[in-house]
Design a protein around this motif. Structure first.
Motif, PDB file in Angstrom:
ATOM      1  N   PRO A 151       2.546   1.442   9.871  1.00 16.28           N
ATOM      2  CA  PRO A 151       2.750   0.066  10.328  1.00 16.28           C
ATOM      3  C   PRO A 151       2.981  -0.844   9.128  1.00 16.28           C
ATOM      4  O   PRO A 151       2.682  -0.479   7.987  1.00 16.28           O
TER       5      PRO A 151
ATOM      6  N   ALA B 245      -2.732   5.353   9.523  1.00 15.25           N
ATOM      7  CA  ALA B 245      -1.660   4.724  10.306  1.00 15.25           C
ATOM      8  C   ALA B 245      -2.056   4.636  11.778  1.00 15.25           C
ATOM      9  O   ALA B 245      -1.880   3.592  12.430  1.00 15.25           O
ATOM     10  N   ALA B 246      -2.598   5.716  12.328  1.00 15.49           N
ATOM     11  CA  ALA B 246      -3.005   5.720  13.732  1.00 15.49           C
ATOM     12  C   ALA B 246      -4.143   4.728  13.971  1.00 15.49           C
ATOM     13  O   ALA B 246      -4.152   4.009  14.981  1.00 15.49           O
TER      14      ALA B 246
ATOM     15  N   LYS C  57      -2.759   1.074  13.811  1.00 17.90           N
ATOM     16  CA  LYS C  57      -1.936   0.740  14.972  1.00 17.90           C
ATOM     17  C   LYS C  57      -2.801   0.414  16.181  1.00 17.90           C
ATOM     18  O   LYS C  57      -2.460  -0.458  16.989  1.00 17.90           O
ATOM     19  N   GLU C  58      -3.942   1.098  16.291  1.00 15.90           N
ATOM     20  CA  GLU C  58      -4.823   0.869  17.431  1.00 15.90           C
ATOM     21  C   GLU C  58      -5.725  -0.346  17.238  1.00 15.90           C
ATOM     22  O   GLU C  58      -5.959  -1.109  18.180  1.00 15.90           O
TER      23      GLU C  58
ATOM     24  N   PRO D 288      -3.154  -4.134  15.287  1.00 14.93           N
ATOM     25  CA  PRO D 288      -1.717  -4.146  15.606  1.00 14.93           C
ATOM     26  C   PRO D 288      -1.035  -5.392  15.063  1.00 14.93           C
ATOM     27  O   PRO D 288      -1.645  -6.464  14.972  1.00 14.93           O
TER      28      PRO D 288
ATOM     29  N   GLN E 164      10.519  -0.217   5.009  1.00 15.12           N
ATOM     30  CA  GLN E 164       9.071  -0.164   4.964  1.00 15.12           C
ATOM     31  C   GLN E 164       8.591  -0.737   3.628  1.00 15.12           C
ATOM     32  O   GLN E 164       9.066  -0.318   2.570  1.00 15.12           O
TER      33      GLN E 164
END
Length: 306
Positions: free
Chosen positions: A27, A295-296, A299-300, A303, A55
């Protein structure tokens, strides 16, 4: 919340970053920092992978941990990408830094890394600290009291055993929860990931082969270490790798899906294949795994508003 994972530009660091850029999973609020340490082809290739996919990435223009900055004629230069808006030019605060370098042309962003209180105080009195968009500082109380602007905390969470100790003494432990500790004083945080802040030009031998994987337990980032059972000498890295990766292959299926990243699965597959890819590849995949996990999580939990 912004996370700035800090990398030295060793070959496996650059390979991991290039792979992550090509996967396009980061992200916009995870921005890797590269401090170049060697004049190698992988440096501009990695920067190109980030800017080609729009990015953001930071490159330190005045690295201090190697002789890279002293090399006048670079064979593999990253500076042709300076005009790309995805590239943030970073500097380390040193007595030789020219203040004009902290202001990027055409409205581009800049970043300043400051590790010493006295240098920070002098720079503040000279009016230098208003120019950079991001200021990375140690999370010290006297620095927070000195500065009147939001900063990014820079801290080294990696643990390296000393003397007669080994990673086998602490195979699982706390790594970080810096995002939870962030207050109005901090706009983000930075760390040296699993590699640690210490830099050695040639590395050092180890009696054991150790695989390092970060993972989340609730809101806490932890690190698990898979250590070879043979730690008697500095020989037989291949056999020691198989001892360590067998532990990883047994541990990984028991973890949440968020821990079972593509990089971690690739490491575990080497056990089934009985293939030794070399310790450089192992380090690259461990770094990829860390970024895939982060990253995961971001994102959660953090955001980006569109």
């Amino acid at each position: 919340m912004i996370y700035f994972p800090y990398f030295r530009g060793r070959q496996y660091d650059l390979q991991a970053l290039k792979a992550i850029a090509q996967q396009q999973i980061l992200p916009a609020n995870i921005i890797p920092i590269i401090e170049p340490v060697r004049d190698i082809r992988g440096l501009p290739q990695t920067v190109a992978a980030f800017v080609d996919h729009a990015q953001p990435v930071v490159v330190i223009a005045n690295p201090t941990v190697s002789d890279y900055a002293l090399t006048q004629q670079k064979l593999y230069d990253w500076r042709p990408f300076r005009d790309n808006p995805a590239l943030i030019v970073g500097h380390i605060l040193t007595p030789t830094l020219i203040p004009d370098e902290l202001t990027a042309p055409n409205g581009h962003q800049t970043l300043l890394v400051a590790r010493q209180y006295d240098e920070l105080k002098a720079a503040q009195q000279a009016g230098w600290l208003t120019a950079p968009n991001y200021l990375l500082v140690p999370p010290e109380a006297r620095i927070r009291q000195l500065l009147q602007r939001p900063t990014v905390s820079l801290f080294d969470h990696a643990w390296f055993p000393e003397h007669d100790r080994s990673y086998a003494d602490i195979t699982d432990g706390f790594f970080s929860d810096d995002w939870a500790l962030t207050t109005h004083d901090y706009s983000g945080y930075s760390d040296y990931t699993i590699s640690g802040g210490h830099y050695s030009e040639h590395g050092y031998p180890a009696r054991a082969v150790t695989l390092h994987l970060t993972y989340f337990r609730g809101e806490q980032l932890r690190i698990h270490r898979f250590v070879s059972t043979d730690r008697s000498d500095y020989k037989h890295p291949k056999e020691k790798f198989f001892q360590a990766v067998a532990q990883l292959a047994a541990w990984l299926p028991q973890q949440p899906l968020s821990t079972q990243t593509p990089a971690a699965k690739q490491l575990a597959a080497y056990h089934e294949q009985q293939h030794f890819p070399g310790l450089g590849v192992v380090k690259r995949l461990s770094l990829e795994h860390h970024l895939q996990v982060m990253a995961a999580y971001f994102k959660e939990n953090f955001p980006i508003e569109k």
